[in-house]
Design an enzyme around this catalytic site. Sequence first.
Site, PDB file in Angstrom:
ATOM      1  N   ASP A  96       0.855  -1.184   0.000  1.00 46.16           N
ATOM      2  CA  ASP A  96       0.000   0.000   0.000  1.00 46.16           C
ATOM      3  C   ASP A  96       0.896   1.241   0.000  1.00 46.16           C
ATOM      4  O   ASP A  96       2.001   1.223   0.540  1.00 46.16           O
ATOM      5  CB  ASP A  96      -0.917  -0.020   1.213  1.00 46.16           C
ATOM      6  N   CYS A 107     -11.775 -27.214  11.677  1.00 48.58           N
ATOM      7  CA  CYS A 107     -10.496 -26.578  11.337  1.00 48.58           C
ATOM      8  C   CYS A 107      -9.356 -27.541  11.634  1.00 48.58           C
ATOM      9  O   CYS A 107      -9.319 -28.169  12.701  1.00 48.58           O
ATOM     10  CB  CYS A 107     -10.325 -25.287  12.138  1.00 48.58           C
ATOM     11  N   ASP A 120      -7.973  -7.391   1.810  1.00 49.98           N
ATOM     12  CA  ASP A 120      -7.004  -7.359   2.908  1.00 49.98           C
ATOM     13  C   ASP A 120      -7.693  -6.752   4.107  1.00 49.98           C
ATOM     14  O   ASP A 120      -8.638  -5.963   3.955  1.00 49.98           O
ATOM     15  CB  ASP A 120      -5.775  -6.520   2.549  1.00 49.98           C
ATOM     16  N   CYS A 160      -5.870 -25.809  16.314  1.00 51.77           N
ATOM     17  CA  CYS A 160      -7.007 -26.688  16.574  1.00 51.77           C
ATOM     18  C   CYS A 160      -6.600 -28.153  16.629  1.00 51.77           C
ATOM     19  O   CYS A 160      -7.256 -28.964  17.301  1.00 51.77           O
ATOM     20  CB  CYS A 160      -8.071 -26.486  15.494  1.00 51.77           C
ATOM     21  N   HIS A 203      -4.630 -19.588  13.943  1.00 58.31           N
ATOM     22  CA  HIS A 203      -6.006 -20.047  13.715  1.00 58.31           C
ATOM     23  C   HIS A 203      -6.810 -19.059  12.879  1.00 58.31           C
ATOM     24  O   HIS A 203      -7.475 -19.445  11.909  1.00 58.31           O
ATOM     25  CB  HIS A 203      -6.731 -20.304  15.031  1.00 58.31           C
ATOM     26  N   CYS A 221      -6.072 -26.476  11.479  1.00 60.07           N
ATOM     27  CA  CYS A 221      -4.868 -25.678  11.674  1.00 60.07           C
ATOM     28  C   CYS A 221      -4.051 -26.241  12.838  1.00 60.07           C
ATOM     29  O   CYS A 221      -4.520 -27.093  13.605  1.00 60.07           O
ATOM     30  CB  CYS A 221      -5.226 -24.216  11.944  1.00 60.07           C
TER      31      CYS A 221
END
Length: 370
Positions: free
Chosen positions: A89, A302, A264, A307, A333, A304
Site C-alpha cells: 500500500d 479446522c 485485505d 485446533c 487459527h 490448523c
Amino acid sequence: MKYILKKKRKNARLGVLYINNYLIETPAFMPIGTYGIIKSLTTDEVLNTKSEILLSNAFHLWLNPNIKVIKKHGNLHNYMNWRKPILTDSGGFQIFSLKKMCKIKNEGIYIKHPNNDTFFFLSPEKSINIQFFLNSNINMILDECTSYLMPWHYVKNSVFLSLRWAKRSMQQFKKIKNKNNLFGIIQGGIYKDLRYLSLKGLLNIGFDGYAIGGLAVGEPKNIMYDILNYICKKIPENSPRYLMGVGKPEDLIESIKIGVDIFDCVIPTRHARNGNLFTSNGVVNIYNFKYKYNVKSLDVNCNCYTCSNYTISYLHNININNEILGIKLNTIHNITYYQKLMLNIRNSIKFNKFELFIDNFYKNINKNFF
C-alpha cells in the site's frame, strides 16, 4: 500480471491471478504485515495457513526500518524471508488515519513527524520509488482517502487530485522501468457519480488492476454495499477487483456476491491479539471464563496447528495469563480460518453451490456449541 475469469455465479467470480511465476486463485485474502511481519508468526507459519500473498505498507516501511535497511537485504522479500507475492500500500490511507498530522498539497503530502514538529514529504513519485526499491509485486498509486462524511464538492476536488497523482504515479512507474504491477485506486466517497468519475479517469490511464478505496471507513454497511454494487459492474471484467481494508467474514461473503476478487484486512490478526477467534460457529472470546475447563477443540471443522494440538481450555488459560504463545496460536487459527473461508467460497462457486454455502454460513455462525 494476467487475470483469468474462470467462472461466474451471478456476480460472484472465480478466477486466477498470475503474478510473475505465481498463481493466486481468487477470491483471495491477503493478511497484513504492515512492517514486513505478521505479528508473532514466522513466514513458514504464515505459509502453513495457505496464504499466497501478503500486504505490507510502503509508507510505514519507509519510516521504519527505512528503505536503506531494506536495500541492504536486496528487497522486501529478502528482508522478511517471504518468497511469494507482496502487495504494498502506498500511504494514501495514512492521509485518512493521520489527517490531523497531514497537509495535503497538489505536489504531495506533508506529514508531521510523530516525535517532533518537523514535516516529511511524500509525493506520488516518491511513493513509486519506495515501492520500486521494495520490489513488491503489486504497487499501489498514492491517493487521498476521504471520510464518508465529507461533502460532495470536497470529494470531487479530492478525486481530481487523486487522478492527477495517479497519472504522475504511472509516469514515474514507467520512467524507472518497473517490471512489476501497478493498481489504480477508485475513490469518490459515498457519491456514485464521483466513483464513476474516478474509475473513468483511471481507465483512461490504464492500470494492471483496480482497487476500491475509501470504504469501510465508518459508513453504514448498506451504503458500502450499494457503492460496491454500483462500481464493480463498471470495472472491466478482465481486471482484478481489490476491495481495500475489508473485513469481517460476512463482509467478504457479501462483497464476493457483488463481484470483488481480492481483500485485505487487519481484523483476523488484530482480533487474534485481542482473544477473539473466528470459528465455523461464530466468534469465540477466548477470555470468557466458561472456556476454562472445556477440553474440546476450538473448531472441529479446522485442521490448523492450533485446533489440531490444543484445547479451548489451554487457549483460554494461556491467553488469560498473557502468555506470548497465546497470540501466536490465535493468529495461526484466525488466518487459517480466513484462508479456508476463501477456499470454501471458491469451491462453492466452482460447483454451483455458492448460494447454499452462504445459507449454511449464516445458519452456523448463529449457533453456539460451547
